[in-house]
Scaffold this motif. Structure first.
Motif, PDB file in Angstrom:
ATOM      1  N   VAL A 192       0.865  -1.173   0.000  1.00 19.80           N
ATOM      2  CA  VAL A 192       0.000   0.000   0.000  1.00 19.80           C
ATOM      3  C   VAL A 192       0.901   1.222   0.000  1.00 19.80           C
ATOM      4  CG1 VAL A 192      -1.751   1.296   1.286  1.00 19.80           C
ATOM      5  CG2 VAL A 192      -1.812  -1.213   1.269  1.00 19.80           C
ATOM      6  N   ARG A 193       0.691   2.064  -0.981  1.00 20.21           N
ATOM      7  CA  ARG A 193       1.488   3.281  -1.078  1.00 20.21           C
ATOM      8  C   ARG A 193       0.656   4.456  -0.590  1.00 20.21           C
ATOM      9  NH1 ARG A 193       3.101  -0.375  -4.656  1.00 20.21           N
ATOM     10  NH2 ARG A 193       5.249  -0.509  -5.291  1.00 20.21           N
ATOM     11  N   GLY A 194       1.228   5.620  -0.585  1.00 24.20           N
ATOM     12  CA  GLY A 194       0.474   6.798  -0.187  1.00 24.20           C
ATOM     13  C   GLY A 194       1.024   7.404   1.088  1.00 24.20           C
ATOM     14  N   GLU A 195       0.139   8.035   1.845  1.00 18.33           N
ATOM     15  CA  GLU A 195       0.551   8.737   3.057  1.00 18.33           C
ATOM     16  C   GLU A 195       1.179   7.811   4.091  1.00 18.33           C
ATOM     17  OE1 GLU A 195      -2.543  11.118   4.768  1.00 18.33           O
ATOM     18  OE2 GLU A 195      -3.129  11.901   2.802  1.00 18.33           O
ATOM     19  N   ARG A 196       0.678   6.588   4.172  1.00 20.45           N
ATOM     20  CA  ARG A 196       1.193   5.630   5.156  1.00 20.45           C
ATOM     21  C   ARG A 196       1.558   4.325   4.443  1.00 20.45           C
ATOM     22  NH1 ARG A 196      -0.836   1.717   9.040  1.00 20.45           N
ATOM     23  NH2 ARG A 196      -2.932   1.887   8.194  1.00 20.45           N
ATOM     24  N   PRO A 197       2.757   4.279   3.827  1.00 17.98           N
ATOM     25  CA  PRO A 197       3.157   3.051   3.125  1.00 17.98           C
ATOM     26  C   PRO A 197       3.233   1.879   4.112  1.00 17.98           C
ATOM     27  CG  PRO A 197       4.655   4.862   2.645  1.00 17.98           C
ATOM     28  CD  PRO A 197       3.773   5.312   3.765  1.00 17.98           C
ATOM     29  N   ARG A 198       2.730   0.742   3.658  1.00 19.93           N
ATOM     30  CA  ARG A 198       2.720  -0.439   4.520  1.00 19.93           C
ATOM     31  C   ARG A 198       2.418  -1.669   3.672  1.00 19.93           C
ATOM     32  NH1 ARG A 198      -1.773   2.334   4.371  1.00 19.93           N
ATOM     33  NH2 ARG A 198      -3.827   1.407   4.658  1.00 19.93           N
ATOM     34  N   VAL A 199       2.381  -2.808   4.338  1.00 20.32           N
ATOM     35  CA  VAL A 199       2.049  -4.069   3.692  1.00 20.32           C
ATOM     36  C   VAL A 199       0.830  -4.645   4.415  1.00 20.32           C
ATOM     37  CG1 VAL A 199       2.881  -6.332   2.981  1.00 20.32           C
ATOM     38  CG2 VAL A 199       4.508  -4.443   3.222  1.00 20.32           C
ATOM     39  N   VAL A 200      -0.233  -4.925   3.659  1.00 20.07           N
ATOM     40  CA  VAL A 200      -1.423  -5.529   4.244  1.00 20.07           C
ATOM     41  C   VAL A 200      -1.477  -6.997   3.828  1.00 20.07           C
ATOM     42  CG1 VAL A 200      -2.660  -3.322   4.331  1.00 20.07           C
ATOM     43  CG2 VAL A 200      -2.974  -4.834   2.356  1.00 20.07           C
ATOM     44  N   LEU A 201      -2.283  -7.767   4.538  1.00 18.13           N
ATOM     45  CA  LEU A 201      -2.389  -9.208   4.299  1.00 18.13           C
ATOM     46  C   LEU A 201      -3.795  -9.563   3.843  1.00 18.13           C
ATOM     47  CD1 LEU A 201      -0.744 -10.468   7.626  1.00 18.13           C
ATOM     48  CD2 LEU A 201       0.386  -9.816   5.490  1.00 18.13           C
ATOM     49  N   SER A 202      -3.887 -10.455   2.862  1.00 14.51           N
ATOM     50  CA  SER A 202      -5.201 -10.958   2.453  1.00 14.51           C
ATOM     51  C   SER A 202      -5.248 -12.466   2.619  1.00 14.51           C
ATOM     52  CB  SER A 202      -5.509 -10.570   1.001  1.00 14.51           C
ATOM     53  OG  SER A 202      -4.717 -11.315   0.089  1.00 14.51           O
ATOM     54  N   PHE A 203      -6.464 -12.952   2.840  1.00 15.10           N
ATOM     55  CA  PHE A 203      -6.725 -14.378   2.985  1.00 15.10           C
ATOM     56  C   PHE A 203      -7.879 -14.726   2.060  1.00 15.10           C
ATOM     57  CE2 PHE A 203      -4.972 -12.838   6.918  1.00 15.10           C
ATOM     58  CZ  PHE A 203      -4.079 -13.816   7.309  1.00 15.10           C
ATOM     59  N   THR A 204      -7.730 -15.783   1.287  1.00 14.66           N
ATOM     60  CA  THR A 204      -8.796 -16.250   0.411  1.00 14.66           C
ATOM     61  C   THR A 204      -8.969 -17.746   0.639  1.00 14.66           C
ATOM     62  OG1 THR A 204      -8.182 -14.600  -1.240  1.00 14.66           O
ATOM     63  CG2 THR A 204      -9.617 -16.366  -1.970  1.00 14.66           C
ATOM     64  N   GLY A 205     -10.224 -18.155   0.752  1.00 11.27           N
ATOM     65  CA  GLY A 205     -10.511 -19.568   0.973  1.00 11.27           C
ATOM     66  C   GLY A 205     -10.491 -19.969   2.429  1.00 11.27           C
ATOM     67  N   ALA A 206     -10.405 -18.992   3.319  1.00 14.07           N
ATOM     68  CA  ALA A 206     -10.378 -19.285   4.761  1.00 14.07           C
ATOM     69  C   ALA A 206     -11.793 -19.526   5.260  1.00 14.07           C
ATOM     70  CB  ALA A 206      -9.747 -18.126   5.522  1.00 14.07           C
ATOM     71  N   PRO A 207     -11.951 -20.403   6.239  1.00 10.58           N
ATOM     72  CA  PRO A 207     -13.271 -20.594   6.840  1.00 10.58           C
ATOM     73  C   PRO A 207     -13.792 -19.274   7.417  1.00 10.58           C
ATOM     74  CG  PRO A 207     -11.744 -22.304   7.559  1.00 10.58           C
ATOM     75  CD  PRO A 207     -10.941 -21.280   6.827  1.00 10.58           C
ATOM     76  N   ALA A 208     -15.102 -19.086   7.417  1.00  6.65           N
ATOM     77  CA  ALA A 208     -15.725 -17.831   7.844  1.00  6.65           C
ATOM     78  C   ALA A 208     -15.302 -17.407   9.251  1.00  6.65           C
ATOM     79  CB  ALA A 208     -17.239 -17.951   7.761  1.00  6.65           C
ATOM     80  N   GLU A 209     -15.088 -18.363  10.141  1.00  2.43           N
ATOM     81  CA  GLU A 209     -14.762 -17.999  11.529  1.00  2.43           C
ATOM     82  C   GLU A 209     -13.385 -17.343  11.661  1.00  2.43           C
ATOM     83  OE1 GLU A 209     -13.701 -22.393  11.086  1.00  2.43           O
ATOM     84  OE2 GLU A 209     -15.437 -21.186  10.591  1.00  2.43           O
ATOM     85  N   VAL A 210     -12.538 -17.481  10.644  1.00  2.79           N
ATOM     86  CA  VAL A 210     -11.191 -16.902  10.715  1.00  2.79           C
ATOM     87  C   VAL A 210     -11.252 -15.382  10.797  1.00  2.79           C
ATOM     88  CG1 VAL A 210      -9.001 -16.617   9.480  1.00  2.79           C
ATOM     89  CG2 VAL A 210     -10.080 -18.864   9.628  1.00  2.79           C
ATOM     90  N   SER A 211     -12.147 -14.760  10.044  1.00  6.52           N
ATOM     91  CA  SER A 211     -12.234 -13.297  10.114  1.00  6.52           C
ATOM     92  C   SER A 211     -12.659 -12.854  11.510  1.00  6.52           C
ATOM     93  CB  SER A 211     -13.169 -12.743   9.041  1.00  6.52           C
ATOM     94  OG  SER A 211     -14.478 -13.224   9.218  1.00  6.52           O
TER      95      SER A 211
END
Length: 173
Positions: free
Chosen positions: A49-68
């Motif tokens: 993620v660029r911009g005012e606060r550069p950082r690295v975010v994480l995504s999860f795909t295929g995870a069971p609903a309870e993980v979120s």
């Protein structure tokens, strides 16, 4: 085994983190996957993620609903979907078997990676082409395909473009 080039069905979401480097984000992602005991079919990616606060975010795909919900309980803000279509896969089906030296055919058949692209090359490498993994395979999503970028190395082998322990810029200063 996962269908090549397709993230598994299931909830897709991402979390913001305080990670500012890929190495830090990789470690956090792998720790969360282990701690939450996520199943084999989950994709875990990093996104810059660029911009005012550069950082690295994480995504999860295929995870069971309870993980979120578990991640929210840990204090993370969870956002539905993925932040962009070009995530860098750290956790994906078959990654655990990509150690040592493998052929392109073995890499593609044994993991969610769709293909290998060689820097400076035209076309794809032959199926029998050997890849020295350095135990660090980080493919990226490109146009719906999971693609590993590799480069030629000594001895006629390929190595992943991304090195496991990069030297920080200006390390000698």
């Amino acid at each position: 085994m996962t269908t090549q080039g397709q993230r598994q069905p299931g909830e897709a979401f991402w979390i913001d983190t305080e990670a500012t480097t890929l190495r830090e984000a990789d470690h956090l992602l792998q720790s969360l996957v282990a701690e939450l005991a996520l199943p084999e079919g989950v994709f875990g990616c990093t996104h810059l993620v660029r911009g005012e606060r550069p950082r690295v975010v994480l995504s999860f795909t295929g995870a069971p609903a309870e993980v979120s919900r578990l991640l929210m309980d840990k204090g993370y803000e969870v956002t539905v979907g993925v932040p962009d279509a070009a995530g860098r896969a750290v956790v994906y089906p078959g990654v655990a078997g990509l150690t040592g030296t493998v052929t392109v055919a073995e890499l593609v058949a044994g993991s969610a990676i769709d293909r290998v692209a060689v820097l400076g090359g035209s076309g794809e490498p032959a199926p029998e082409q050997r890849i020295v993994t350095r135990d660090h395979i980080r493919p990226e999503w490109r146009d719906g395909e999971l693609v590993l970028t590799a480069m030629p190395a000594a001895g006629g082998v390929l190595v992943p473009f991304e090195v496991p322990d990069p030297t920080p810029c200006c390390a000698d200063h």
